[in-house]
Design a protein around this motif. Structure first.
Motif, PDB file in Angstrom:
ATOM      1  N   ALA A  90      68.088  18.015  41.165  1.00 39.50           N
ATOM      2  CA  ALA A  90      68.629  17.633  39.865  1.00 39.50           C
ATOM      3  C   ALA A  90      67.473  17.432  38.901  1.00 39.50           C
ATOM      4  O   ALA A  90      66.372  17.057  39.297  1.00 39.50           O
ATOM      5  N   ALA A  91      67.725  17.658  37.645  1.00 40.11           N
ATOM      6  CA  ALA A  91      66.661  17.596  36.642  1.00 40.11           C
ATOM      7  C   ALA A  91      65.953  16.239  36.636  1.00 40.11           C
ATOM      8  O   ALA A  91      64.738  16.172  36.501  1.00 40.11           O
ATOM      9  N   HIS A  92      66.699  15.156  36.816  1.00 34.53           N
ATOM     10  CA  HIS A  92      66.075  13.832  36.759  1.00 34.53           C
ATOM     11  C   HIS A  92      65.177  13.556  37.956  1.00 34.53           C
ATOM     12  O   HIS A  92      64.374  12.646  37.925  1.00 34.53           O
ATOM     13  N   GLU A  93      65.313  14.335  39.017  1.00 36.92           N
ATOM     14  CA  GLU A  93      64.478  14.133  40.195  1.00 36.92           C
ATOM     15  C   GLU A  93      63.238  15.010  40.178  1.00 36.92           C
ATOM     16  O   GLU A  93      62.312  14.780  40.933  1.00 36.92           O
ATOM     17  N   GLN A  94      63.204  16.010  39.331  1.00 30.97           N
ATOM     18  CA  GLN A  94      62.163  17.018  39.420  1.00 30.97           C
ATOM     19  C   GLN A  94      60.783  16.502  39.095  1.00 30.97           C
ATOM     20  O   GLN A  94      59.823  16.883  39.744  1.00 30.97           O
ATOM     21  N   SER A  95      60.660  15.634  38.113  1.00 30.64           N
ATOM     22  CA  SER A  95      59.317  15.225  37.702  1.00 30.64           C
ATOM     23  C   SER A  95      58.574  14.533  38.838  1.00 30.64           C
ATOM     24  O   SER A  95      57.418  14.832  39.099  1.00 30.64           O
ATOM     25  N   GLY A  96      59.212  13.615  39.540  1.00 31.33           N
ATOM     26  CA  GLY A  96      58.556  12.939  40.647  1.00 31.33           C
ATOM     27  C   GLY A  96      58.324  13.858  41.824  1.00 31.33           C
ATOM     28  O   GLY A  96      57.312  13.764  42.516  1.00 31.33           O
ATOM     29  N   ALA A  97      59.243  14.764  42.037  1.00 35.39           N
ATOM     30  CA  ALA A  97      59.121  15.677  43.172  1.00 35.39           C
ATOM     31  C   ALA A  97      57.940  16.622  43.009  1.00 35.39           C
ATOM     32  O   ALA A  97      57.274  16.961  43.984  1.00 35.39           O
ATOM     33  N   ASN A  98      57.668  17.030  41.802  1.00 35.11           N
ATOM     34  CA  ASN A  98      56.572  17.965  41.574  1.00 35.11           C
ATOM     35  C   ASN A  98      55.213  17.353  41.867  1.00 35.11           C
ATOM     36  O   ASN A  98      54.244  18.068  42.085  1.00 35.11           O
ATOM     37  N   ASP A  99      55.138  16.031  41.846  1.00 33.79           N
ATOM     38  CA  ASP A  99      53.860  15.355  41.974  1.00 33.79           C
ATOM     39  C   ASP A  99      53.504  14.956  43.408  1.00 33.79           C
ATOM     40  O   ASP A  99      52.490  14.306  43.620  1.00 33.79           O
ATOM     41  N   ALA A 100      54.331  15.315  44.378  1.00 30.06           N
ATOM     42  CA  ALA A 100      54.080  14.905  45.756  1.00 30.06           C
ATOM     43  C   ALA A 100      52.802  15.566  46.275  1.00 30.06           C
ATOM     44  O   ALA A 100      52.708  16.778  46.403  1.00 30.06           O
ATOM     45  N   GLU A 101      51.817  14.754  46.564  1.00 29.12           N
ATOM     46  CA  GLU A 101      50.531  15.234  47.076  1.00 29.12           C
ATOM     47  C   GLU A 101      50.597  15.330  48.598  1.00 29.12           C
ATOM     48  O   GLU A 101      51.359  14.621  49.242  1.00 29.12           O
ATOM     49  N   PHE A 126      68.268   4.794  49.874  1.00 27.84           N
ATOM     50  CA  PHE A 126      68.947   5.539  48.816  1.00 27.84           C
ATOM     51  C   PHE A 126      67.855   6.243  48.031  1.00 27.84           C
ATOM     52  O   PHE A 126      67.138   5.647  47.243  1.00 27.84           O
ATOM     53  N   ALA A 127      67.698   7.536  48.281  1.00 26.37           N
ATOM     54  CA  ALA A 127      66.536   8.279  47.798  1.00 26.37           C
ATOM     55  C   ALA A 127      66.726   8.932  46.440  1.00 26.37           C
ATOM     56  O   ALA A 127      65.749   9.392  45.851  1.00 26.37           O
ATOM     57  N   THR A 128      67.933   8.967  45.928  1.00 26.55           N
ATOM     58  CA  THR A 128      68.193   9.668  44.677  1.00 26.55           C
ATOM     59  C   THR A 128      67.278   9.165  43.568  1.00 26.55           C
ATOM     60  O   THR A 128      67.208   7.964  43.292  1.00 26.55           O
ATOM     61  N   GLY A 129      66.544  10.091  42.980  1.00 22.94           N
ATOM     62  CA  GLY A 129      65.672   9.770  41.859  1.00 22.94           C
ATOM     63  C   GLY A 129      64.323   9.185  42.228  1.00 22.94           C
ATOM     64  O   GLY A 129      63.528   8.877  41.347  1.00 22.94           O
ATOM     65  N   LYS A 130      64.054   9.032  43.521  1.00 22.82           N
ATOM     66  CA  LYS A 130      62.787   8.447  43.941  1.00 22.82           C
ATOM     67  C   LYS A 130      61.766   9.539  44.273  1.00 22.82           C
ATOM     68  O   LYS A 130      62.102  10.531  44.905  1.00 22.82           O
ATOM     69  N   SER A 131      60.526   9.311  43.878  1.00 18.90           N
ATOM     70  CA  SER A 131      59.453  10.240  44.211  1.00 18.90           C
ATOM     71  C   SER A 131      59.006  10.013  45.652  1.00 18.90           C
ATOM     72  O   SER A 131      59.345   8.997  46.281  1.00 18.90           O
ATOM     73  N   ALA A 132      58.212  10.939  46.160  1.00 16.77           N
ATOM     74  CA  ALA A 132      57.651  10.780  47.501  1.00 16.77           C
ATOM     75  C   ALA A 132      56.821   9.499  47.582  1.00 16.77           C
ATOM     76  O   ALA A 132      56.892   8.766  48.574  1.00 16.77           O
ATOM     77  N   GLN A 133      56.051   9.188  46.555  1.00 21.98           N
ATOM     78  CA  GLN A 133      55.229   7.969  46.555  1.00 21.98           C
ATOM     79  C   GLN A 133      56.115   6.718  46.579  1.00 21.98           C
ATOM     80  O   GLN A 133      55.817   5.759  47.294  1.00 21.98           O
ATOM     81  N   GLN A 134      57.179   6.720  45.801  1.00 18.32           N
ATOM     82  CA  GLN A 134      58.092   5.570  45.815  1.00 18.32           C
ATOM     83  C   GLN A 134      58.734   5.399  47.187  1.00 18.32           C
ATOM     84  O   GLN A 134      58.878   4.269  47.676  1.00 18.32           O
ATOM     85  N   MET A 135      59.102   6.514  47.818  1.00 21.75           N
ATOM     86  CA  MET A 135      59.680   6.446  49.158  1.00 21.75           C
ATOM     87  C   MET A 135      58.669   5.882  50.149  1.00 21.75           C
ATOM     88  O   MET A 135      59.005   5.036  50.975  1.00 21.75           O
ATOM     89  N   LEU A 136      57.435   6.342  50.042  1.00 25.61           N
ATOM     90  CA  LEU A 136      56.379   5.844  50.927  1.00 25.61           C
ATOM     91  C   LEU A 136      56.163   4.355  50.705  1.00 25.61           C
ATOM     92  O   LEU A 136      56.053   3.588  51.672  1.00 25.61           O
ATOM     93  N   ASP A 137      56.114   3.928  49.470  1.00 23.76           N
ATOM     94  CA  ASP A 137      55.917   2.507  49.170  1.00 23.76           C
ATOM     95  C   ASP A 137      57.039   1.661  49.763  1.00 23.76           C
ATOM     96  O   ASP A 137      56.785   0.595  50.345  1.00 23.76           O
ATOM     97  N   LEU A 138      58.280   2.127  49.635  1.00 23.35           N
ATOM     98  CA  LEU A 138      59.412   1.397  50.213  1.00 23.35           C
ATOM     99  C   LEU A 138      59.331   1.356  51.729  1.00 23.35           C
ATOM    100  O   LEU A 138      59.573   0.315  52.352  1.00 23.35           O
ATOM    101  N   LEU A 139      58.987   2.476  52.335  1.00 15.21           N
ATOM    102  CA  LEU A 139      58.874   2.543  53.785  1.00 15.21           C
ATOM    103  C   LEU A 139      57.803   1.574  54.285  1.00 15.21           C
ATOM    104  O   LEU A 139      58.030   0.800  55.217  1.00 15.21           O
ATOM    105  N   LEU A 140      56.636   1.608  53.649  1.00 18.90           N
ATOM    106  CA  LEU A 140      55.536   0.725  54.070  1.00 18.90           C
ATOM    107  C   LEU A 140      55.861  -0.743  53.850  1.00 18.90           C
ATOM    108  O   LEU A 140      55.439  -1.602  54.633  1.00 18.90           O
ATOM    109  N   ALA A 141      56.631  -1.036  52.820  1.00 20.70           N
ATOM    110  CA  ALA A 141      57.028  -2.429  52.569  1.00 20.70           C
ATOM    111  C   ALA A 141      58.005  -2.924  53.630  1.00 20.70           C
ATOM    112  O   ALA A 141      57.999  -4.110  53.983  1.00 20.70           O
TER     113      ALA A 141
END
Length: 173
Positions: A90-101, A126-141
């Motif tokens: 979805a368009a709102h998810e694309q910006s964060g997705a493009n930045d996954a290193e 609930f991953a909708t709209g979250k970037s890879a970094q945000q997912m990682l931060d949540l997982l590590l927390a």
């Protein structure tokens, strides 16, 4: 598949349960929601879904059955696919997705495996709209938590996912 609420209300018990299992794979939750039909509106359905999920959470087996319905994102290739393939996003998810290193993707893959090894079930969020970094931060927390805490956290996230899937099923999302 998208249904109107009217169509959902008139499905056979078996077909309604089957549709609900695409939203959450807890059999007890799906049967409880299907049994409560007809619903007057989507809000009534979501409210009953929340109540049924509260009941389903009373046994760990119901939680694990629901969690098992999610694919594990456990390897680097599947994570790269998820976070870099913006064609289907979805368009709102694309910006964060493009930045996954690559280092974030690798850390997320390792974190997912560490989580599974520690708790015995996959990381549910609930991953909708979250970037890879945000997912990682949540997982590590959440990784330092104990299993009982993570069962509650995962159940809360599962309910958010289920609500969105119900809305999509009924064309309300």
């Amino acid at each position: 598949m998208s249904l109107t609420l009217q169509q959902f209300n008139t499905l056979s018990q078996e077909k309604a349960t089957s549709c609900l299992l695409t939203c959450c794979t807890s059999t007890s939750w799906a049967q409880e929601v299907a049994n409560a039909r007809p619903f007057t509106d989507i809000d009534a359905l979501l409210t009953h879904s929340d109540e049924a999920w509260q009941q389903a959470q009373t046994t760990e087996a119901n939680l694990l059955e629901a969690f098992d319905g999610h694919p594990q994102i456990g390897n680097v290739d599947s994570l790269k696919e998820k976070y870099r393939n913006t064609q289907d996003s979805a368009a709102h998810e694309q910006s964060g997705a493009n930045d996954a290193e690559d280092d974030v993707i690798a850390a997320l893959a390792q974190g997912n495996q560490d989580y599974l090894d520690k708790f015995g079930f996959i990381f549910i969020v609930f991953a909708t709209g979250k970037s890879a970094q945000q997912m990682l931060d949540l997982l590590l927390a959440r990784l330092p938590n104990d299993r009982a805490t993570e069962l509650v956290n995962a159940a809360t996230e599962q309910n958010k996912i289920t609500r969105l899937r119900l809305q999509k099923l009924l064309g309300a999302a």
